[in-house]
Enzyme design. Structure first.
Site, PDB file in Angstrom:
ATOM      1  N   VAL A   1       0.805  -1.211  -0.037  1.00 45.22           N
ATOM      2  CA  VAL A   1      -0.120   0.128  -0.025  1.00 45.22           C
ATOM      3  C   VAL A   1       1.063   1.433   0.090  1.00 45.22           C
ATOM      4  O   VAL A   1       0.545   2.126  -0.661  1.00 45.22           O
ATOM      5  CB  VAL A   1      -1.051  -0.009   1.208  1.00 45.22           C
ATOM      6  CG1 VAL A   1      -1.632   1.293   1.429  1.00 45.22           C
ATOM      7  CG2 VAL A   1      -1.735  -1.429   0.990  1.00 45.22           C
ATOM      8  N   ASP A   2       1.895   1.182   0.539  1.00 43.00           N
ATOM      9  CA  ASP A   2       2.943   2.560   0.772  1.00 43.00           C
ATOM     10  C   ASP A   2       3.370   2.612  -0.484  1.00 43.00           C
ATOM     11  O   ASP A   2       3.192   3.939  -0.951  1.00 43.00           O
ATOM     12  CB  ASP A   2       3.931   2.225   2.070  1.00 43.00           C
ATOM     13  CG  ASP A   2       4.429   3.522   2.536  1.00 43.00           C
ATOM     14  OD1 ASP A   2       3.822   4.394   2.411  1.00 43.00           O
ATOM     15  OD2 ASP A   2       5.432   3.116   3.166  1.00 43.00           O
TER      16      ASP A   2
END
Length: 504
Positions: free
Chosen positions: A391-392
């Site tokens: 996600v980052d």
């Protein structure tokens, strides 16, 4: 002039204004030079990529791995051994990161690797290392993973390690100690270790490489810390009793499931999970199962490790990296360029954007266990890690592409749906999984080496909220409301937020 006199107000304003113009001119020059540096450093394919610094255990475990596999290459060993020596500190130790205190487990692995490489035990650097290790209790005080390495070579007893039965592979994902309750990096490491700890292979080392001198009388592994620790030690004892039984009805089925899981999770570059620990243990587990070095998975794994994962220095040193970071490096670089004023039409911006768009992951991965019915998307950290988009990286890449005017509507909506689906129940976002928050994995005796779960964190959540805001999601959007509540609740007392994934 009178000493100590102040200039007239008008004169003071002129001086300050001139200084400000000079400072701004200097800052513009610095930015322009930095932009030029990025242009020179960009790879022809469009990405940027720099070394991901780690510590000497990567080098040490490469030597141990290739000794175990019978794949020792003297040229490579000389270069890697030299890099291990260069990492050593003045007190004889090796540390986990730059500026950290010496670490006994890291030092044991490096000491052992250098002895295997042929360094004499009376050499000054090994004398200093030996003194440091013995002063801290010797090999009995090492972490579980270090003692597993030692057991693989007959320098520690398998009987003195925690039990991890292969039958864990058969637990459903919702079970308390299912492999999917562990973080992605722990999961990829544990699965091959289930096979190794069941097979208990021992590959002998020369007498000159033995570690008898690191055994300290009366030193023992740490005692239980509290009642919960004692409870899990008791469970470990029950598992030992089960392991001693002559009949294990589900053992072979579990072992086959582990082998199939390993083979199915190898990436295109030969790695597992895009990081070093699952890679080395998977290669050893497959070898212990009887697969030869020319087996496709083993062959691809070794070739990949000897490719761009191994940095070659001009002085002959060779360094094994823990991970590769081109997507992260490129996303941040592109974001910095457009934020600093580089126009989206500039070739290096367009090349970087095209490369990032090609790197979108369009296949299912382990995240699907918790997130069903969502079209695959997202970006990973590495060149090849299709089973573990994070996600980052996805948030940063989307923001960079958006600001570079390079994000088409279809990709934007698909990636946005994926990001929103990965939001955890508490409103935050984690790196690789959704709701990976069970405390149980960290309590087992095996888990003394680091983080075992992947809970939401403020840094990842902050990146996502920033990207959602740039995409036009209002504060009243349910995902934004929950994300902001999470961030407010996790602010530190002094006003900052914790950066779990580095200094974010």
């Amino acid at each position: 002039m009178v000493r100590g006199a102040e200039p007239a107000p008008a004169a003071r304003r002129v001086v300050i204004g001139a200084r400000t113009r000079i400072e701004r001119s200097g800052l513009d020059l610095v930015i322009e030079r930095a932009q030029g540096w990025f242009e020179r450093q960009q790879y022809p394919e469009g990405y940027w990529w720099a070394e991901l610094e780690s510590n000497a255990t990567m080098d040490a475990e490469y030597l141990l791995l290739t000794h175990f596999l019978g794949a020792r290459n003297e040229h490579l060993w000389r270069g890697v051994a030299q890099d291990i020596r260069n990492y050593q500190r003045d007190d004889g130790s090796w540390a986990m990161y730059h500026g950290a205190p010496g670490d006994v487990s890291t030092s044991i692995e490096c000491y052992f690797a250098l002895k295997l490489a042929g360094d004499r035990p009376d050499a000054p650097h090994l004398v200093r290392a030996r003194a440091f290790i013995r002063e801290r209790g010797g090999i009995a005080r090492a972490r579980t993973f270090t003692r597993i390495w030692l057991a693989l070579f007959g320098q520690w007893s398998w009987d003195e390690l925690p039990i991890m039965p292969p039958e864990l592979m058969l637990l459903p994902p919702s079970a308390p100690l299912s492999i999917y309750r562990f973080s992605s990096w722990a999961r990829g490491t544990i699965v091959p270790l289930l096979l190794l700890m069941d097979d208990r292979p021992v590959h002998p080392v020369p007498d000159s490489a033995r570690l008898d001198e690191l055994r300290v009388a009366d030193a023992a592994p740490r005692v239980p810390r509290d009642a919960i620790d004692r409870l899990f030690r008791g469970i470990d004892g029950a598992l030992r009793a089960y392991d001693r039984l002559p009949f294990h009805p589900f053992r072979e089925r579990a072992r086959k499931a582990a082998e199939q899981w390993i083979l199915a999770h190898q990436e295109a570059d030969g790695s597992w999970g895009g990081i070093q620990p699952p890679w080395v243990y998977s290669l050893m587990a497959l070898h212990a199962l009887g697969h030869p070095l020319d087996h496709p998975a083993l062959k691809k794994g070794l070739l990949g490790m000897h490719g761009r994962w191994m940095l070659r220095h001009g002085d002959g040193r060779l360094r094994v990296q823990a991970c590769l970071s081109p997507v992260w490096d490129t996303g941040l670089s592109l974001l910095a360029l457009v934020e600093s004023g580089v126009h989206p039409s500039v070739p290096m911006v367009q090349q970087a954007a095209r490369w990032l768009l090609r790197e979108e992951i369009r296949v299912p991965g382990d995240w699907c266990v918790q997130v069903e019915g969502v079209e695959p998307s997202g970006w990973a950290f590495e060149f090849e890690n299709d089973l573990y988009p994070d996600v980052d990286d996805t948030a940063v890449v989307l923001l960079a592409l958006h600001k570079a005017d390079a994000l088409d509507a279809e990709t934007r909506e698909r990636a946005l749906r994926w990001v929103l689906a990965m939001q955890s129940r508490n409103g935050g976002w984690a790196a690789f999984d959704k709701d990976n928050t069970s405390r149980l994995p960290a309590l087992i005796p095996f888990a003394d080496f680091g983080e075992m779960i992947d809970p939401p964190s403020a840094d990842v959540t902050g990146h996502v909220v920033e990207t959602l805001g740039a995409f036009g999601l209002a504060r009243s959007h349910p995902a934004m409301e929950r994300g902001l509540r999470y961030l407010y609740a996790h602010q530190e007392k002094e006003g900052s937020w914790f950066g779990r994934w580095g200094v974010n």
